[in-house]
Design a protein around this motif. Sequence first.
Motif, PDB file in Angstrom:
ATOM      1  N   LEU A 189      54.374  41.026  41.761  1.00 13.70           N
ATOM      2  CA  LEU A 189      55.713  40.644  42.279  1.00 13.70           C
ATOM      3  C   LEU A 189      55.519  39.138  42.668  1.00 13.70           C
ATOM      4  CD1 LEU A 189      57.524  43.944  43.181  1.00 13.70           C
ATOM      5  CD2 LEU A 189      58.033  42.464  41.359  1.00 13.70           C
ATOM      6  N   ALA A 190      54.512  39.104  43.492  1.00 20.24           N
ATOM      7  CA  ALA A 190      53.995  37.882  44.252  1.00 20.24           C
ATOM      8  C   ALA A 190      53.500  36.779  43.282  1.00 20.24           C
ATOM      9  CB  ALA A 190      53.325  38.057  45.448  1.00 20.24           C
ATOM     10  N   SER A 191      53.108  37.050  42.205  1.00 12.73           N
ATOM     11  CA  SER A 191      52.402  36.045  41.582  1.00 12.73           C
ATOM     12  C   SER A 191      53.017  34.681  41.267  1.00 12.73           C
ATOM     13  CB  SER A 191      51.862  36.579  40.107  1.00 12.73           C
ATOM     14  OG  SER A 191      51.205  35.860  39.221  1.00 12.73           O
ATOM     15  N   PRO A 192      52.661  33.485  41.479  1.00 10.41           N
ATOM     16  CA  PRO A 192      53.173  32.229  41.193  1.00 10.41           C
ATOM     17  C   PRO A 192      53.299  31.977  39.485  1.00 10.41           C
ATOM     18  CG  PRO A 192      51.126  31.953  41.924  1.00 10.41           C
ATOM     19  CD  PRO A 192      51.278  33.475  42.151  1.00 10.41           C
ATOM     20  N   LEU A 193      52.442  32.724  38.701  1.00 12.31           N
ATOM     21  CA  LEU A 193      52.208  32.713  37.288  1.00 12.31           C
ATOM     22  C   LEU A 193      53.674  33.350  36.684  1.00 12.31           C
ATOM     23  CD1 LEU A 193      48.752  33.586  36.789  1.00 12.31           C
ATOM     24  CD2 LEU A 193      49.747  31.371  37.127  1.00 12.31           C
ATOM     25  N   LEU A 194      54.423  34.149  37.469  1.00 15.57           N
ATOM     26  CA  LEU A 194      55.428  34.745  36.610  1.00 15.57           C
ATOM     27  C   LEU A 194      56.826  34.207  36.834  1.00 15.57           C
ATOM     28  CD1 LEU A 194      54.124  38.609  36.846  1.00 15.57           C
ATOM     29  CD2 LEU A 194      53.926  36.882  34.937  1.00 15.57           C
ATOM     30  N   GLU A 195      57.766  34.170  35.957  1.00 16.76           N
ATOM     31  CA  GLU A 195      59.199  33.687  36.327  1.00 16.76           C
ATOM     32  C   GLU A 195      59.821  34.906  35.623  1.00 16.76           C
ATOM     33  OE1 GLU A 195      62.474  30.563  34.274  1.00 16.76           O
ATOM     34  OE2 GLU A 195      60.251  30.714  33.507  1.00 16.76           O
ATOM     35  N   ARG A 196      60.732  35.481  36.776  1.00 12.01           N
ATOM     36  CA  ARG A 196      61.782  36.548  36.400  1.00 12.01           C
ATOM     37  C   ARG A 196      62.715  36.008  35.382  1.00 12.01           C
ATOM     38  NH1 ARG A 196      62.841  41.588  39.178  1.00 12.01           N
ATOM     39  NH2 ARG A 196      61.597  40.705  41.166  1.00 12.01           N
ATOM     40  N   VAL A 197      62.780  36.779  34.182  1.00  7.10           N
ATOM     41  CA  VAL A 197      63.999  36.155  33.314  1.00  7.10           C
ATOM     42  C   VAL A 197      64.775  37.327  33.006  1.00  7.10           C
ATOM     43  CG1 VAL A 197      62.430  34.505  32.286  1.00  7.10           C
ATOM     44  CG2 VAL A 197      62.364  36.882  31.295  1.00  7.10           C
TER      45      VAL A 197
END
Length: 575
Positions: A430-438
């Motif tokens: 949830l804290a990963s900067p690699l992920l974008e919530r879509v």
Amino acid sequence: GKGLRWASRATSSERLTTPMLRREGALVPVSWDEALDVWAEKVRSAVSRHGPLSLMHLSSAGSLYFSKLLLPHLFAALGGYTTKKGNLCSSAGSFGLTESFGEVPVTRPETLSDHARGVLFWGRNALETHAHVVPLLQRVRGRGGEIASLEIRETPTTRFADRWWRVNPGGDWALAAWLCARLLEEGASNGWRERVENPEEFERTVRSLDGAFLLRTAGVSAECASELLEWLKRFAPVTHYAAFGAQRYLHGDAQFRWIGALAVLLGAFSGPGAGLAFSKDEMALFPSALLPKVAYVRRLPVATWPVELESLDPPVEALSISGANPVRQSPGSDFVREALRKIPFTVCIDFVLSDTAKECDLVLPTTTFLEEEGDWKGSYWHNYVVRSERILPPRGESLEETEIFTRLARRLGLPLDLTEMKREVDRTMLASPLLERVGEGVFRWDEPDYWRASQRKAALPVSVPEAAEGREGALRLVTVHRKEYINGQSWDAPSVEAIPRLSVHPLDAAFFDLKEGDEAVARGRRRGALRVVVREDASLGRGYCVLPQGTEGVNSLTEPLASPGFGAPFAESWI
């Protein structure tokens, strides 16, 4: 659809709701306390007598949620264990591509849909087993492109395609090599040599090959092969979409190395849309700091471990199985069944009483992903990950696997809390900067496209495989996925025939004095036998036949062999 069926699966009367222990030959319900006490005692006994390698754990694609990677922490705390190497799905193809490209190349879906003018399926029956790619194909068509297919038979995908060509089972490499030779004769440019570490040796190899031999091996006429070549040039850039089935041979690695070489000659590195798509690591984003570090691991090939058990030292004394049904899914399933009966203690963790569970000494009920919270799952083809949300309560006394292993650890006196580790994975993701919530529970990963991002040079093939031959009068057996099956399972699949249909060319049926609708017994090279109904299919070539995977008993006909990369060459079986 298969996804919608999970709701009925999760609430089915077939669900396991309580632990079951074998007593006097029968599985009977017991409490969790008794079940875990028995399991813990068997683990202690095995380790004290033979060391930790006497413990074996098998897991597979029954669940690919991240938490499954935490389970081996138990064995790490015990000092080691025995497990499998390779997988039933994609090992040989992945090995071949890694040999050529240093890794399994990733082609992002949007690269295909936005840039490819042609998509060539190498044996992938996408409309049945990969239907989520269809909107991308429609976008390619909308830009004036075409879809083509190479197959061993007519399928929904060949009917959807703008054109298709039949190829012999396992003959894809030869067709790719012939196309490479023609492209080199015509002076293929696009700078491919600058991206290849062995261009001269590769070119010498290709120019030394006998074109007539390659076409015979592929089972493709010169006219059809030339038509395919012109199509590849006309609709460039072409994305080559290779199937799991195309690598289920003893030379499965070579199949993919030659398809990869063709993609390079056609400009895979020179512009978007001209690469190769196959599979990728679904677990790539798993937080590496939380992976178990196991001191001693003995790995056995996924398809041959049952026939290697008796020669092992130390022997396997206790086996646990989760997310897998090897009695139904593994080649040489009769050997799997015998192996389970020989191992002193076997445990199966599942949500239904599978074929494998029926053979085990202890069966533990687990939850489905619809009953779990905060677990993560990647994909073998796109750059999105999903986070599970609990929408149903656990069925009966079923527990998540991380909780099952945590409770076992406590009984063994081990300070392990896999449930808390799972929460840590969730917090990290949830804290990963690699992920974008879509979307709700859906995240996008800006995953690099191999063909654009990698600076590696490819090592193209400089040898050709030797094809295995069956006994005279036998047919090569090719088993194929069906859209109704979930990971090869058919217990809740609609419209599953009581007796499976064996598809065969009419002339091969006549050779065996059979015709459409006849019942017959298919016999393997060993002892396996399966009652089938004959289905004549003129779209097949001669010398092979087709049965659906996941059919009860079909893998008693397949051979327990290991291909390069420790894959499972299901198609090296003859009946």
